[in-house]
Design a protein around this motif. Structure first.
Motif, short mmCIF file in Angstrom:
data_model
loop_
_atom_site.label_atom_id
_atom_site.label_comp_id
_atom_site.label_asym_id
_atom_site.label_seq_id
_atom_site.Cartn_x
_atom_site.Cartn_y
_atom_site.Cartn_z
N ARG A 3 -60.82 -31.14 73.28
CA ARG A 3 -60.00 -30.13 73.94
C ARG A 3 -59.71 -30.41 75.40
NH1 ARG A 3 -63.26 -27.02 70.80
NH2 ARG A 3 -64.57 -26.48 72.55
N VAL A 4 -60.16 -31.54 75.94
CA VAL A 4 -59.78 -31.89 77.30
C VAL A 4 -58.27 -32.03 77.39
CG1 VAL A 4 -59.92 -33.68 79.06
CG2 VAL A 4 -61.96 -33.03 77.81
N ARG A 5 -57.67 -32.73 76.42
CA ARG A 5 -56.25 -33.03 76.52
C ARG A 5 -55.39 -31.77 76.50
NH1 ARG A 5 -58.00 -35.59 72.00
NH2 ARG A 5 -57.57 -34.67 69.97
N GLN A 6 -55.80 -30.73 75.73
CA GLN A 6 -54.99 -29.52 75.71
C GLN A 6 -54.92 -28.89 77.08
OE1 GLN A 6 -57.13 -30.43 73.42
NE2 GLN A 6 -56.55 -29.75 71.36
N ALA A 7 -56.06 -28.85 77.78
CA ALA A 7 -56.08 -28.26 79.11
C ALA A 7 -55.24 -29.06 80.09
CB ALA A 7 -57.52 -28.16 79.61
N GLY A 133 -72.94 -22.47 66.57
CA GLY A 133 -72.43 -21.31 67.31
C GLY A 133 -72.72 -21.37 68.80
N LEU A 134 -73.41 -22.40 69.26
CA LEU A 134 -73.73 -22.49 70.69
C LEU A 134 -72.45 -22.73 71.49
CD1 LEU A 134 -76.98 -24.67 70.57
CD2 LEU A 134 -76.78 -22.18 70.76
N TYR A 135 -72.34 -22.04 72.59
CA TYR A 135 -71.15 -22.10 73.42
C TYR A 135 -70.92 -23.53 73.90
CZ TYR A 135 -67.66 -20.18 76.64
OH TYR A 135 -66.49 -19.85 77.28
N ASP A 136 -69.67 -23.98 73.85
CA ASP A 136 -69.33 -25.36 74.23
C ASP A 136 -69.34 -25.50 75.74
OD1 ASP A 136 -68.39 -27.92 74.49
OD2 ASP A 136 -66.55 -27.60 73.35
N VAL A 137 -70.16 -26.40 76.25
CA VAL A 137 -70.26 -26.61 77.70
C VAL A 137 -68.91 -27.01 78.29
CG1 VAL A 137 -70.99 -29.03 77.47
CG2 VAL A 137 -71.57 -27.74 79.53
N LEU A 138 -68.06 -27.66 77.52
CA LEU A 138 -66.75 -28.07 78.04
C LEU A 138 -65.97 -26.87 78.56
CD1 LEU A 138 -64.67 -30.30 78.47
CD2 LEU A 138 -63.87 -29.91 76.13
N ARG A 139 -66.14 -25.74 77.91
CA ARG A 139 -65.40 -24.55 78.34
C ARG A 139 -65.84 -24.03 79.70
NH1 ARG A 139 -65.61 -21.04 72.68
NH2 ARG A 139 -64.55 -22.58 71.35
N THR A 140 -66.98 -24.49 80.17
CA THR A 140 -67.48 -24.02 81.47
C THR A 140 -67.11 -24.95 82.61
OG1 THR A 140 -69.62 -25.20 81.52
CG2 THR A 140 -69.50 -23.17 80.19
N LEU A 141 -66.50 -26.10 82.30
CA LEU A 141 -66.24 -27.12 83.31
C LEU A 141 -64.83 -26.99 83.87
CD1 LEU A 141 -67.86 -30.13 81.45
CD2 LEU A 141 -68.84 -28.87 83.38
N ARG A 155 -70.13 -36.72 90.74
CA ARG A 155 -71.36 -35.93 90.57
C ARG A 155 -72.15 -36.42 89.36
NH1 ARG A 155 -71.85 -29.31 89.87
NH2 ARG A 155 -73.98 -29.31 89.05
N THR A 156 -73.45 -36.52 89.51
CA THR A 156 -74.32 -36.81 88.37
C THR A 156 -74.83 -35.50 87.79
OG1 THR A 156 -75.03 -38.95 89.25
CG2 THR A 156 -76.47 -37.90 87.63
N TRP A 157 -74.55 -35.31 86.50
CA TRP A 157 -74.99 -34.11 85.78
C TRP A 157 -76.22 -34.47 84.93
CZ3 TRP A 157 -72.22 -29.42 85.96
CH2 TRP A 157 -70.97 -29.48 86.59
N THR A 158 -77.17 -33.57 84.87
CA THR A 158 -78.30 -33.74 83.96
C THR A 158 -78.04 -32.96 82.68
OG1 THR A 158 -79.54 -31.81 84.75
CG2 THR A 158 -79.86 -33.90 85.94
N ALA A 159 -78.71 -33.38 81.62
CA ALA A 159 -78.58 -32.65 80.36
C ALA A 159 -79.02 -31.21 80.54
CB ALA A 159 -79.41 -33.34 79.28
N GLU A 160 -80.05 -31.00 81.34
CA GLU A 160 -80.56 -29.64 81.56
C GLU A 160 -79.49 -28.76 82.21
OE1 GLU A 160 -83.81 -32.35 80.82
OE2 GLU A 160 -82.16 -32.44 82.28
N GLU A 161 -78.76 -29.33 83.18
CA GLU A 161 -77.70 -28.57 83.84
C GLU A 161 -76.59 -28.20 82.86
OE1 GLU A 161 -76.86 -29.85 88.31
OE2 GLU A 161 -76.98 -31.59 86.98
N LEU A 162 -76.19 -29.16 82.05
CA LEU A 162 -75.11 -28.91 81.11
C LEU A 162 -75.50 -27.85 80.08
CD1 LEU A 162 -73.95 -32.61 80.55
CD2 LEU A 162 -72.74 -30.84 81.87
N VAL A 163 -76.73 -27.96 79.57
CA VAL A 163 -77.19 -26.98 78.59
C VAL A 163 -77.28 -25.59 79.21
CG1 VAL A 163 -79.18 -26.29 77.19
CG2 VAL A 163 -78.38 -28.67 77.14
#
Length: 367
Positions: A3-7, A133-141, A155-163
């Motif tokens: 869904r990156v391309r749609q945005a 059903g877990l919310y997609d992190v992409l929608r928060t970026l 920026r370096t993202w950690t898995a913990e931050e993304l989750v």
């Protein structure tokens, strides 16, 4: 990442980038060349592909490797493969299942205690087939034209931050398993589960279990490194408002934002080689390959990190596609390994390229 391309297309509907077709590097098939040129004319700065039909191989390129130049797209070039990473990751998870170190029906809570709310109901299987059903992190970026998108480039993202970003939002549906909803969050969690099981990162496990055994010399998981090593086309995203150009060169960027769900760099040769090995039973036993090909819901042709589609000539092809912002990739193979096609493009954001690329895939498979 999906869904990156749609945005980005929405933000750049008026882009007008001209990319001229180039010659193929191998003996051409006129129909495939025309089809690839059509993809570029409508949707891309450049494109490269490898098509296999038995022992015959066709490699071709179209468009330009970099805007403002006449430099041909390297047909052996590397690109960011996006969500095709998920199929590699899912293969590692299933290898751990085969070894008895993990079960598909293990709850997330068993491996990542306290990380996922109500994690006793969400299983490894749910994460793999996007039914958690877990919310997609992409929608928060942030996405272009938001200034934060460009600020986050290095920026370096950690898995913990993304989750944490994802799970700050309620589930998209309940209970887990009730529906299909694509979620990169699930694959970030799977990367963490691989570490919990093996004591090594998901990148190390993919490297030692898949990349080295299959001699995938152009494939890597860069972690937080922004570089694409070796020959490659330049990739672009919509430029910030007020910029003199309509596209911004985004080839170098910190891929940790895509993490276990999409950070991989690869080549058309390597992806065809991987899917031939996977579907040919070299990486998984039949029972787990069958699990991989089993859809999580009746409404979506997506199993455990593996998608499939029917072609007009009746051949079903299996694989995945990936969106890595400045690069998009598609890789599909028939079950018997006779027909294979991988195509990668550097999008120009003049619309969604999926239909045009799927037409190329159909031509490659059906002739």
């Amino acid at each position: 990442m999906k869904r990156v391309r749609q945005a980005l297309v929405t933000a750049t509907a008026a882009l007008a980038v001209v990319a001229a077709p180039t010659a193929a590097a191998a003996e051409p098939k006129d129909e495939l060349r025309r089809e690839l040129d059509g993809v570029v004319a409508a949707h891309a700065v450049g494109a490269l592909a490898e098509v296999r039909d038995g022992r015959r191989v066709w490699r071709g390129g179209s468009g330009v490797a970099a805007l403002g130049t006449a430099r041909a797209v390297p047909v052996d070039g590397r690109f960011r493969a996006g969500s095709i990473t998920k199929t590699f990751l899912a293969t590692v998870v299933l290898q751990l299942v085969d070894a008895g170190r993990l079960r598909l029906d293990d709850p997330v809570e068993a491996w990542l205690p306290g990380v996922v709310p109500d994690g006793r109901r969400v299983t490894v299987r749910h994460l793999l087939n996007h039914t958690s059903g877990l919310y997609d992190v992409l929608r928060t970026l942030p996405m272009p034209p938001a200034a934060e998108f460009y600020d986050n480039r290095w920026r370096t993202w950690t898995a913990e931050e993304l989750v944490a970003r994802a799970l700050a939002n309620p589930p998209t549906f309940e209970p887990p398993g009730a529906a299909y909803s694509y979620s990169n969050t699930g694959y970030v969690l799977l990367g963490q589960i691989i570490t919990a099981v093996t004591g090594r990162s998901y990148g190390e496990e993919i490297e030692r279990r898949i990349i080295r055994p299959l001699t995938l010399r152009g494939t890597s998981l860069p972690g937080a490194s922004p570089w694409i090593r070796g020959p490659h086309p330049r990739g672009y995203v919509p430029a910030p408002p007020g910029s003199p150009a309509r596209l911004l060169d985004y080839t170098e960027m910190n891929p940790s934002v895509m993490g276990a769900g999409g950070e991989m760099i690869s080549t058309t040769r390597d992806l065809n080689r991987f899917f031939a090995a996977l579907l040919g039973g070299r990486l998984l036993p039949d029972r787990l390959l069958d699990e991989m090909k089993t859809p999580g819901t009746e409404t979506k042709k997506y199993g455990l990190g593996l998608a499939w589609r029917d072609t007009p000539c009746g051949i079903t092809v299996y694989g995945n596609d990936g969106d890595a912002m400045a690069y998009q990739a598609y890789s599909f193979s028939s079950l018997d390994g006779r027909y294979q096609v991988t195509v990668a493009i550097t999008p120009a954001f003049r619309g969604d390229p999926d239909d045009a690329v799927e037409a190329f895939v159909d031509k490659a498979i059906c002739g």
